[in-house]
Design a protein around this motif. Structure first.
Motif, PDB file in Angstrom:
ATOM      1  N   GLY A 186      55.909  34.644  29.041  1.00 31.38           N
ATOM      2  CA  GLY A 186      57.059  35.283  29.159  1.00 31.38           C
ATOM      3  C   GLY A 186      57.036  35.881  30.770  1.00 31.38           C
ATOM      4  O   GLY A 186      58.283  36.423  31.025  1.00 31.38           O
ATOM      5  N   ASP A 187      56.272  35.684  31.419  1.00 32.99           N
ATOM      6  CA  ASP A 187      56.158  36.389  33.015  1.00 32.99           C
ATOM      7  C   ASP A 187      56.964  35.356  33.792  1.00 32.99           C
ATOM      8  O   ASP A 187      57.018  35.378  34.911  1.00 32.99           O
ATOM      9  CB  ASP A 187      54.790  36.521  33.386  1.00 32.99           C
ATOM     10  N   GLY A 188      57.171  33.933  33.065  1.00 38.51           N
ATOM     11  CA  GLY A 188      57.631  32.903  33.865  1.00 38.51           C
ATOM     12  C   GLY A 188      56.776  32.125  34.881  1.00 38.51           C
ATOM     13  O   GLY A 188      57.410  31.590  35.759  1.00 38.51           O
ATOM     14  N   GLY A 189      55.635  32.248  34.909  1.00 38.89           N
ATOM     15  CA  GLY A 189      54.761  31.512  35.872  1.00 38.89           C
ATOM     16  C   GLY A 189      54.427  30.271  35.538  1.00 38.89           C
ATOM     17  O   GLY A 189      54.346  29.693  34.366  1.00 38.89           O
ATOM     18  N   CYS A 190      54.338  29.446  36.659  1.00 37.21           N
ATOM     19  CA  CYS A 190      54.341  28.318  36.558  1.00 37.21           C
ATOM     20  C   CYS A 190      52.736  27.838  37.044  1.00 37.21           C
ATOM     21  O   CYS A 190      52.241  27.925  38.078  1.00 37.21           O
ATOM     22  CB  CYS A 190      55.093  27.157  37.414  1.00 37.21           C
ATOM     23  N   PHE A 196      52.063  40.969  39.477  1.00 32.91           N
ATOM     24  CA  PHE A 196      51.135  40.464  38.510  1.00 32.91           C
ATOM     25  C   PHE A 196      52.061  39.727  37.505  1.00 32.91           C
ATOM     26  O   PHE A 196      52.901  40.228  36.829  1.00 32.91           O
ATOM     27  CB  PHE A 196      50.588  41.930  37.986  1.00 32.91           C
ATOM     28  N   LEU A 197      51.542  38.545  37.183  1.00 32.89           N
ATOM     29  CA  LEU A 197      51.924  37.615  36.220  1.00 32.89           C
ATOM     30  C   LEU A 197      50.919  37.713  35.046  1.00 32.89           C
ATOM     31  O   LEU A 197      49.940  36.936  34.959  1.00 32.89           O
ATOM     32  CB  LEU A 197      52.176  36.331  36.615  1.00 32.89           C
ATOM     33  N   PRO A 198      50.984  38.467  33.891  1.00 32.38           N
ATOM     34  CA  PRO A 198      50.049  38.595  33.175  1.00 32.38           C
ATOM     35  C   PRO A 198      49.860  37.470  32.220  1.00 32.38           C
ATOM     36  O   PRO A 198      48.654  37.100  31.837  1.00 32.38           O
ATOM     37  CB  PRO A 198      50.553  39.737  32.211  1.00 32.38           C
ATOM     38  N   ASP A 199      50.723  36.629  32.032  1.00 34.26           N
ATOM     39  CA  ASP A 199      50.451  35.356  31.118  1.00 34.26           C
ATOM     40  C   ASP A 199      49.752  34.401  32.020  1.00 34.26           C
ATOM     41  O   ASP A 199      48.708  33.701  31.440  1.00 34.26           O
ATOM     42  CB  ASP A 199      51.758  34.636  30.531  1.00 34.26           C
ATOM     43  N   LEU A 200      50.006  34.269  33.190  1.00 32.97           N
ATOM     44  CA  LEU A 200      49.226  33.286  34.196  1.00 32.97           C
ATOM     45  C   LEU A 200      48.071  33.862  34.585  1.00 32.97           C
ATOM     46  O   LEU A 200      47.163  33.388  34.996  1.00 32.97           O
ATOM     47  CB  LEU A 200      50.222  33.051  35.256  1.00 32.97           C
ATOM     48  N   ALA A 201      48.118  35.158  34.841  1.00 34.60           N
ATOM     49  CA  ALA A 201      46.929  35.866  35.103  1.00 34.60           C
ATOM     50  C   ALA A 201      46.754  35.575  36.670  1.00 34.60           C
ATOM     51  O   ALA A 201      45.536  35.366  37.194  1.00 34.60           O
ATOM     52  CB  ALA A 201      45.469  35.645  34.320  1.00 34.60           C
ATOM     53  N   TRP A 202      47.704  35.668  37.525  1.00 36.24           N
ATOM     54  CA  TRP A 202      47.769  35.781  38.748  1.00 36.24           C
ATOM     55  C   TRP A 202      48.278  37.097  39.539  1.00 36.24           C
ATOM     56  O   TRP A 202      49.114  37.815  38.662  1.00 36.24           O
ATOM     57  CB  TRP A 202      48.861  34.389  39.312  1.00 36.24           C
ATOM     58  N   VAL A 203      47.536  37.317  40.535  1.00 43.17           N
ATOM     59  CA  VAL A 203      47.869  38.674  41.244  1.00 43.17           C
ATOM     60  C   VAL A 203      48.266  37.942  42.930  1.00 43.17           C
ATOM     61  O   VAL A 203      47.494  37.546  43.227  1.00 43.17           O
ATOM     62  CB  VAL A 203      46.963  39.727  41.182  1.00 43.17           C
ATOM     63  N   VAL A 204      49.258  38.437  43.205  1.00 45.86           N
ATOM     64  CA  VAL A 204      49.583  38.276  44.539  1.00 45.86           C
ATOM     65  C   VAL A 204      50.098  39.672  45.168  1.00 45.86           C
ATOM     66  O   VAL A 204      51.128  40.231  44.818  1.00 45.86           O
ATOM     67  CB  VAL A 204      50.838  37.232  44.675  1.00 45.86           C
ATOM     68  N   SER A 205      49.533  39.809  46.302  1.00 48.16           N
ATOM     69  CA  SER A 205      49.906  41.228  47.082  1.00 48.16           C
ATOM     70  C   SER A 205      50.286  40.676  48.426  1.00 48.16           C
ATOM     71  O   SER A 205      49.547  39.869  48.978  1.00 48.16           O
ATOM     72  CB  SER A 205      48.917  42.058  47.214  1.00 48.16           C
ATOM     73  N   LYS A 228      43.279  34.666  40.833  1.00 51.82           N
ATOM     74  CA  LYS A 228      43.669  33.903  39.532  1.00 51.82           C
ATOM     75  C   LYS A 228      42.848  34.046  38.405  1.00 51.82           C
ATOM     76  O   LYS A 228      41.641  34.014  38.686  1.00 51.82           O
ATOM     77  CB  LYS A 228      44.235  32.618  39.591  1.00 51.82           C
ATOM     78  N   GLY A 229      43.218  33.865  37.310  1.00 56.70           N
ATOM     79  CA  GLY A 229      42.267  34.012  36.102  1.00 56.70           C
ATOM     80  C   GLY A 229      42.785  32.819  35.451  1.00 56.70           C
ATOM     81  O   GLY A 229      42.963  31.496  36.026  1.00 56.70           O
ATOM     82  N   GLY A 230      43.316  32.999  34.117  1.00 55.91           N
ATOM     83  CA  GLY A 230      43.629  31.629  33.387  1.00 55.91           C
ATOM     84  C   GLY A 230      42.503  31.121  32.548  1.00 55.91           C
ATOM     85  O   GLY A 230      41.906  31.970  32.106  1.00 55.91           O
ATOM     86  N   HIS A 231      42.702  29.672  32.464  1.00 56.53           N
ATOM     87  CA  HIS A 231      41.713  28.954  31.750  1.00 56.53           C
ATOM     88  C   HIS A 231      41.623  27.674  32.590  1.00 56.53           C
ATOM     89  O   HIS A 231      42.366  27.135  33.265  1.00 56.53           O
ATOM     90  CB  HIS A 231      42.278  28.622  30.305  1.00 56.53           C
ATOM     91  N   ASN A 232      40.485  26.778  32.268  1.00 59.13           N
ATOM     92  CA  ASN A 232      40.525  25.653  33.153  1.00 59.13           C
ATOM     93  C   ASN A 232      40.717  24.246  32.361  1.00 59.13           C
ATOM     94  O   ASN A 232      40.113  23.382  32.283  1.00 59.13           O
ATOM     95  CB  ASN A 232      38.658  25.419  33.293  1.00 59.13           C
ATOM     96  N   ASP A 249      38.735  26.207  26.455  1.00 61.46           N
ATOM     97  CA  ASP A 249      37.939  27.345  26.023  1.00 61.46           C
ATOM     98  C   ASP A 249      37.091  28.250  27.286  1.00 61.46           C
ATOM     99  O   ASP A 249      36.527  29.136  27.135  1.00 61.46           O
ATOM    100  CB  ASP A 249      36.789  26.872  25.227  1.00 61.46           C
ATOM    101  N   ARG A 250      37.151  27.561  28.471  1.00 57.07           N
ATOM    102  CA  ARG A 250      36.727  28.117  29.550  1.00 57.07           C
ATOM    103  C   ARG A 250      37.604  29.174  30.188  1.00 57.07           C
ATOM    104  O   ARG A 250      38.563  28.658  31.172  1.00 57.07           O
ATOM    105  CB  ARG A 250      36.491  26.886  30.563  1.00 57.07           C
ATOM    106  N   THR A 251      37.711  30.142  29.691  1.00 55.90           N
ATOM    107  CA  THR A 251      38.994  31.233  30.155  1.00 55.90           C
ATOM    108  C   THR A 251      38.300  32.256  31.020  1.00 55.90           C
ATOM    109  O   THR A 251      36.975  32.512  30.983  1.00 55.90           O
ATOM    110  CB  THR A 251      39.232  31.769  28.765  1.00 55.90           C
ATOM    111  N   ALA A 252      39.186  32.994  31.716  1.00 55.36           N
ATOM    112  CA  ALA A 252      38.857  34.116  32.238  1.00 55.36           C
ATOM    113  C   ALA A 252      39.690  35.441  31.487  1.00 55.36           C
ATOM    114  O   ALA A 252      41.061  35.334  31.562  1.00 55.36           O
ATOM    115  CB  ALA A 252      39.373  34.142  33.780  1.00 55.36           C
ATOM    116  N   LYS A 253      39.025  36.253  31.059  1.00 52.88           N
ATOM    117  CA  LYS A 253      39.732  37.324  30.405  1.00 52.88           C
ATOM    118  C   LYS A 253      39.997  38.542  31.446  1.00 52.88           C
ATOM    119  O   LYS A 253      39.240  39.080  32.143  1.00 52.88           O
ATOM    120  CB  LYS A 253      38.850  38.060  29.333  1.00 52.88           C
TER     121      LYS A 253
END
Length: 555
Positions: free
Chosen positions: A214-218, A337-346, A355-359, A424-428
């Protein structure tokens, strides 16, 4: 622009028009012989064949554009180019011809990204030059587009890329759909066939959109946003012109349209996570249309013809057709902050991204908890982006290559073990908070590792926009664990007791007893040497809970 010539170009396109004229006048047309074709299968090298292939597409795009821009253009050279492209053994790249096997078809009927793009170029060129182009050339082009692209696209058996939910869906289906619109829209006898092809394209577009949160992140990065979302927009606008159906309506599409502006670092740089680049080119026509439809920032720079080394007709033609000078850039939020992608950019005078996300993301890198520090117009603590695309880069040995591996990112090594690939290698995400003074972003990285005795690994970022980052890794273990904290840059750091300095741009303070710098050279995306410096701060995490703190100051 289907079936019509371009409007009078805006004055800001002068340099692009000059590029087109020069490329159209170039008489060299590289051959795609057997030795070039087999090279990928023998060596895994893609670039030697692709350089010849894309030089041919440069000639095709430039001569087609020149003919549509100037009605007095001699169509002889373009006709020769069209004929030569029709002579090619396959329009697909050797790295992709396996995709035709699922339909039991040969390489000449492989419907990959580039076969679809070629069909789109040829179809719109022939349709727009109807009555001007020699009928024998036009008929041959129509026949080859039919045989190579329309036949597999109307075969009910699934194509290999259907279900990818990434750029392949949008580019292959969008380009094939636009080719069908160009060649079949005015034929009453082809109405049902055209409707079926457009329906298949629309189904692919639905899957493409479903690949976004939903955050539109690629997750593939800005370069692949340009590629996939660009062709989604081009097809959507062609479909709207033909049927009135608007695929751009809806809140998710508006979020996707805003993605590059939300991950901008400033001054033309973007967060280069995944197989992306720090300074991608953004097509001026695409940005113009998105600004009109969504109010996103308009294009500030008109790219050169050669900025797209693949010379894609979708980008070039829509820049010529759509670009209009826009108002000054609108202000973009300081922190995204893109919550679905788990990226922060300032962004500001200095920029920070993490970034978080998964591998197991598209074009995945093993990079959970990785971060970028940007100052003085460059990313100093860096993301390496894409390495050279070879057979091995997309094979089982992908993570032996520096760029996508954990070794090529600023993430810890625990007990000699790097992050592993897998969904399953995720960042929460434990916390994101921006109070206007600091940005806090906390990630649980435990699942990224498979280390006996490691109970928990939490990485905490605290960012001050005036150029200070505090990075804390909290480790909880049932035994003593060696820890190597790695920081990656293309700037060589100098070391002193408890400190490191990257050319006066970024300074690090740490408490690690042992620090060293390793120089590694790999091949970048264009096969050029890419010199990388890995700063390793080695310490030991005792049994129980320990805290490892690093402070970066930007200048």
């Amino acid at each position: 622009m289907t079936g019509s010539a371009f409007p009078r170009p805006a004055g800001e396109l002068t340099s692009l028009l000059r590029d087109i004229r020069a490329a159209a006048a170039d008489d060299t047309m590289p051959e795609l012989g057997y030795r070039a074709y087999r090279d990928y299968f023998d060596t895994g090298n893609r670039l030697r064949y692709e350089r010849h292939y894309f030089r041919r597409r440069a000639r095709l795009a430039a001569r087609a554009a020149q003919a549509l821009l100037d009605p007095d253009t001699d169509l002889g050279p373009l006709s020769d180019t069209l004929w030569s492209v029709c002579d090619e053994y396959t329009w697909a790249l050797p790295a992709h011809v396996r995709h035709s096997a699922d339909q039991d078809r040969g390489p000449e009927q492989c419907l990959d990204l580039f076969a679809a793009e070629t069909a789109h170029t040829l179809a719109e060129t022939v349709a727009a030059l109807d009555g001007r182009l020699d009928r024998r050339v036009a008929d041959r082009v129509r026949g080859e587009v039919e045989r190579r692209v329309f036949v597999p696209f109307t075969d009910p058996r699934p194509l290999n890329w259907e279900g990818y939910r990434n750029n392949w869906e949008a580019v292959c289906a969008g380009a094939a759909g636009m080719a069908a619109l160009a060649l079949l829209r005015d034929s009453p006898t082809d109405a049902d066939r055209l409707a079926a092809m457009l329906g298949r394209s629309r189904a692919a577009m639905d899957r493409y959109l479903a690949g976004f949160g939903g955050d539109g992140g690629c997750a593939e990065g800005v370069d692949y946003w340009v590629y996939g979302f660009g062709y989604f927009v081009y097809f959507a606008e062609a479909l709207r012109e033909h049927t009135g159906k608007d695929l751009l309506a809806g809140p998710k599409v508006a979020e996707i349209a805003a993605f590059p502006h939300r991950v901008a670092l400033g001054a033309g740089a973007y967060a280069p996570f995944s197989d992306a680049s720090e300074r991608p080119w953004l097509p001026a026509g695409l940005l113009t249309r998105l600004a009109e439809r969504f109010g996103t920032p308009a294009a500030r720079v008109v790219p050169s013809l050669h900025d797209d080394h693949c010379y894609r007709w979708g980008h070039l033609s829509r820049t010529l057709a759509w670009f209009r000078p826009g108002p000054p850039a609108t202000a973009v939020e300081a922190t995204s902050f893109l919550p679905d992608l788990a990226w922060v950019v300032s962004r500001g005078r200095f920029a920070f991204a993490a970034k978080g996300g998964h591998n197991d993301e598209p074009h995945n890198h093993n990079d959970l908890g990785h971060f970028v520090l940007h100052t003085g117009g460059r990313s100093v603590l860096d993301d390496l982006g894409a390495g050279e695309y070879t057979a091995g880069y997309f094979g089982p040995g992908r993570y032996e290559h520096l760029h996508p591996s954990a070794r090529g990112h600023s993430v810890p090594v625990i007990d000699g073990q790097v992050q592993l690939p897998g969904a399953d290698r995720t960042a929460k995400v434990l916390r994101y908070r921006d109070d206007g003074q600091t940005v806090n972003f906390d990630l649980d990285l435990t699942a990224a590792y498979q280390v006996a005795g490691l109970w928990s690994l939490v990485r905490r970022f605290r960012w001050w926009p005036d150029g200070r980052l505090e990075l804390v890794d909290e480790i909880d273990a049932d035994r003593e664990l060696p820890v190597e904290e790695v920081f990656v840059s293309r700037v060589e750091p100098t070391l002193s007791a408890g400190a490191a300095d990257w050319g006066g741009l970024v300074r690090l303070g740490h408490e690690c007893p042992r620090a060293s710098v390793e120089e590694v050279t790999a091949a970048d995306h264009h096969a050029r040497p890419d010199r990388v410096y890995r700063l390793s701060c080695r310490t030991t995490a005792p049994a129980g809970r320990s805290v490892h703190r690093f402070v970066f100051d930007l200048g």
